[in-house]
Scaffold this motif. Sequence first.
Motif, mmCIF file in Angstrom:
data_model
loop_
_atom_site.group_PDB
_atom_site.id
_atom_site.type_symbol
_atom_site.label_atom_id
_atom_site.label_comp_id
_atom_site.label_asym_id
_atom_site.label_seq_id
_atom_site.Cartn_x
_atom_site.Cartn_y
_atom_site.Cartn_z
ATOM 1 N N GLN A 52 32.796 -4.140 75.239
ATOM 2 C CA GLN A 52 33.218 -4.007 76.626
ATOM 3 C C GLN A 52 32.686 -2.731 77.251
ATOM 4 O O GLN A 52 32.532 -1.699 76.595
ATOM 5 N N GLY A 53 32.437 -2.804 78.558
ATOM 6 C CA GLY A 53 31.820 -1.682 79.257
ATOM 7 C C GLY A 53 32.811 -0.667 79.770
ATOM 8 O O GLY A 53 33.020 -0.538 80.979
ATOM 9 N N PHE A 54 33.425 0.045 78.852
ATOM 10 C CA PHE A 54 34.266 1.160 79.304
ATOM 11 C C PHE A 54 34.049 2.370 78.405
ATOM 12 O O PHE A 54 33.925 2.245 77.195
ATOM 13 N N PRO A 55 33.996 3.574 79.006
ATOM 14 C CA PRO A 55 33.793 4.800 78.227
ATOM 15 C C PRO A 55 35.020 5.128 77.386
ATOM 16 O O PRO A 55 36.134 4.716 77.700
ATOM 17 N N ASN A 56 34.790 5.904 76.312
ATOM 18 C CA ASN A 56 35.913 6.336 75.473
ATOM 19 C C ASN A 56 36.078 7.844 75.491
ATOM 20 O O ASN A 56 36.837 8.392 74.693
ATOM 21 N N PHE A 57 35.369 8.525 76.406
ATOM 22 C CA PHE A 57 35.499 9.980 76.481
ATOM 23 C C PHE A 57 36.372 10.374 77.673
ATOM 24 O O PHE A 57 36.697 9.546 78.534
ATOM 25 N N GLU A 58 36.772 11.633 77.706
ATOM 26 C CA GLU A 58 37.679 12.121 78.738
ATOM 27 C C GLU A 58 37.023 12.096 80.114
ATOM 28 O O GLU A 58 35.800 12.234 80.251
ATOM 29 N N ILE A 59 37.850 11.936 81.140
ATOM 30 C CA ILE A 59 37.334 12.028 82.504
ATOM 31 C C ILE A 59 37.113 13.500 82.855
ATOM 32 O O ILE A 59 37.533 14.412 82.131
ATOM 33 N N ASP A 60 36.457 13.740 83.952
ATOM 34 C CA ASP A 60 36.192 15.094 84.415
ATOM 35 C C ASP A 60 37.518 15.856 84.547
ATOM 36 O O ASP A 60 38.443 15.392 85.232
ATOM 37 N N PRO A 61 37.657 17.031 83.900
ATOM 38 C CA PRO A 61 38.913 17.787 83.998
ATOM 39 C C PRO A 61 39.312 18.115 85.429
ATOM 40 O O PRO A 61 40.503 18.216 85.741
#
Length: 375
Positions: free
Chosen positions: A29-38
């Motif tokens: 699936q096309g979703f990131p697993n890293f944090e969003i911009d702080p």
Amino acid sequence: MFKLPLIGTSIFTIMSKMATEYNAINLSQGFPNFEIDPRLSDIVASLAKENVHQYLPMAGYPPLLSKIAQLVSKSYQRNLEPETEILVTAGATQGIFTAVTALIQSNDEVILLDPCYDSYESAIFLCNAKPVRVPLNDDYTPNWDRIEKAFSSKTKMIIINNPHNPTGKIWNETDFEALESILQKYPKVIVLSDEVYEYITFEQHHISVHSREKLRNRAVVISSFGKSFHITGWKVGYLVAPENLMIEIKKVHQFMVFSVNSIAQVAISEYLDLVDVSQLGNFYQEKRDYFRKLIQNSRFQLIPCEGTYFQVASYVAISNENDVDFCKRLIVEHGVAAIPISTFYADGKDQKLIRFCFAKDNATLAEAAKRLCKV
């Protein structure tokens, strides 16, 4: 009678469920697993204590509409009227569904270019209209002879997707000129341009319908904050259309959604003052190049990726299995989930190609590549 009797569980749901069951790395699936911009996290945390939790105007938070107009102007030199030409949607898919529902009538024909995102066809079926699927060339460039032959007096819309999911292909100037030439013969046909990966491009820059004077006054352009800012779970997108089309689209939107998540809209509006969308391509190109380098010595053959955060690979040197079975075995035996490309085709065309999402942190990509190199 049911309206979608032939539509089953999506391949994305199937592969993600299997990935969970077998504890596999999910590159399907096309979703990131890293944090969003702080900076965005901080904005949301601050807004949680403010009075931004009630309904916003149906079309969208007025300051956000103005920021979108500024973004489109800066990116594509197109001037928009925020109040009449922009609509904030609950994700790009809702924008697509709303536009199709508003503009397509029973027995209309809508041209789709195969392979394509699965939600297009379902929206058309629900309008009791007819999807006309036209295959792209094997290198995923448009075949304009085939496309033109698909047009008829019943054609009401053509849906295009650039940068292209699932293949990462980007249209060039010649492609747009060909489309414009065809549409001159069919002045009533509407263009729905799915551009959710518009800021995730690499060596070749994305050409938008926004920048095409012959198209933009007869087009609906779909964009996604979820994709651009890797906040897919927020489900916030927007669409742009000329006022005569937007009037009809808003009629459907008001009963389908009415008002999109308030705190998300306000947060994105403030974030747009801080973020430089022109740098998103560089961020994802580093991930693309990192992933490609890690699996260059595997038996997978990589096809070019010009945009999106997906890498398509051939497994023809590994197996003769169909791509669905191969993807299932990849999960069970090797612990990596991917998406079979055949599921994007109307006829299930199987070219032994699968799709990986590289919008993951480097540790995830490294472990996935390690496993793929053992296949």
